[in-house]
Design a protein around this motif. Structure first.
Motif, PDB file in Angstrom:
ATOM      1  N   ALA A 181      -0.630  14.002  -0.185  1.00  0.00           N
ATOM      2  CA  ALA A 181      -1.951  13.358  -0.216  1.00  0.00           C
ATOM      3  C   ALA A 181      -1.871  11.896  -0.617  1.00  0.00           C
ATOM      4  O   ALA A 181      -2.584  11.056  -0.052  1.00  0.00           O
ATOM      5  N   ASN A 182      -1.003  11.556  -1.583  1.00  0.00           N
ATOM      6  CA  ASN A 182      -0.910  10.155  -2.011  1.00  0.00           C
ATOM      7  C   ASN A 182      -0.375   9.255  -0.889  1.00  0.00           C
ATOM      8  O   ASN A 182      -0.785   8.101  -0.775  1.00  0.00           O
TER       9      ASN A 182
ATOM     10  N   LYS B  56      -9.629   6.441  10.918  1.00  0.00           N
ATOM     11  CA  LYS B  56      -8.931   6.861   9.691  1.00  0.00           C
ATOM     12  C   LYS B  56      -9.044   8.372   9.489  1.00  0.00           C
ATOM     13  O   LYS B  56      -8.064   9.010   9.097  1.00  0.00           O
TER      14      LYS B  56
ATOM     15  N   THR C 240       0.805  -1.220   0.000  1.00  0.00           N
ATOM     16  CA  THR C 240       0.000   0.000   0.000  1.00  0.00           C
ATOM     17  C   THR C 240       0.842   1.276   0.000  1.00  0.00           C
ATOM     18  O   THR C 240       0.597   2.173  -0.789  1.00  0.00           O
TER      19      THR C 240
ATOM     20  N   ASP D  97      -3.293   8.795   1.593  1.00  0.00           N
ATOM     21  CA  ASP D  97      -4.232   7.821   1.023  1.00  0.00           C
ATOM     22  C   ASP D  97      -3.689   6.398   1.132  1.00  0.00           C
ATOM     23  O   ASP D  97      -4.435   5.466   1.463  1.00  0.00           O
TER      24      ASP D  97
ATOM     25  N   LYS E 252      -5.820  10.835   9.378  1.00  0.00           N
ATOM     26  CA  LYS E 252      -5.526  11.760   8.274  1.00  0.00           C
ATOM     27  C   LYS E 252      -5.041  13.093   8.830  1.00  0.00           C
ATOM     28  O   LYS E 252      -4.118  13.705   8.289  1.00  0.00           O
TER      29      LYS E 252
ATOM     30  N   MET F 185      -4.112   5.156   4.614  1.00  0.00           N
ATOM     31  CA  MET F 185      -5.509   4.804   4.896  1.00  0.00           C
ATOM     32  C   MET F 185      -5.825   3.414   4.341  1.00  0.00           C
ATOM     33  O   MET F 185      -6.515   2.621   4.984  1.00  0.00           O
TER      34      MET F 185
END
Length: 187
Positions: A169-170, A157, A130, A173, A161, A176
């Motif tokens: 942001a990636n 989650k 991931t 994500d 964040k 998460m």
């Protein structure tokens, strides 16, 4: 008081995970501690991190504890660390391993007879799949949410964040996804 001990290798994110969990718990109004104990403080060296969580002020600042949860972030530490030390009859163990629970218990004698309190998943592989790096701290927290029920996974989650907000942001994500995958896979 809820006590958590993290067994990790330096560089695997145990300190960051303990502090992240601490931040989320503190926002819920509870008292919290998050700290670490480093041996040689070199990347790859065995180390421990700790959390204490309570409704009232925490006066104990020692590393000694009788943990309610023990997290093993590196599979090798299940064979080299005395991770069941000072455990209670109710302590739950969440262990990163590629082995099945039965295989692990057969190879680690201290787990014999407490299989019902042992939870396994491969946090390293989840992190690689991931996040793209073998940093198993957020997958471990996802597994912890499943085992403990401390927070609803979606609520956790969202709070995580916020903890990770300085990252791209990636990466947020990807973390998460790691949390969710670990939550779904822990056995």
């Amino acid at each position: 008081m809820l006590e958590i001990r993290w067994h990790s290798r330096a560089g695997q994110g145990a300190v960051t995970g303990a502090k992240g969990l601490g931040s989320i718990v503190a926002e819920s109004g509870k008292e919290v501690q998050a700290f670490a104990f480093y041996g040689s403080a070199k990347r790859g060296a065995s180390m421990t991190a700790y959390n204490r969580i309570d409704d009232k002020p925490i006066l104990n600042h020692e590393k000694y504890m009788k943990p309610d949860y023990v997290f093993i972030l590196d599979p090798g530490l299940a064979f080299t660390d005395d991770f069941t030390a000072n455990g209670k009859d109710t302590t739950k163990y969440i262990i990163t391993t590629h082995l099945s629970k039965e295989e692990l218990v057969s190879m680690v004698p201290t787990l014999d007879g407490i299989e019902d309190r042992v939870f396994t998943l491969d946090c390293l592989q989840i992190a690689r799949d991931t996040i793209g790096k073998a940093i198993p701290n957020t997958p471990m927290l996802g597994a912890f949410m499943k085992v403990s029920g401390m927070f609803d996974i979606e609520d956790f989650k969202e709070k995580m964040k916020h903890v990770l907000k300085k990252l791209p942001a990636n990466i947020i994500d990807a973390n998460m996804l790691a949390i969710q995958k670990a939550y779904d896979e822990v056995k």
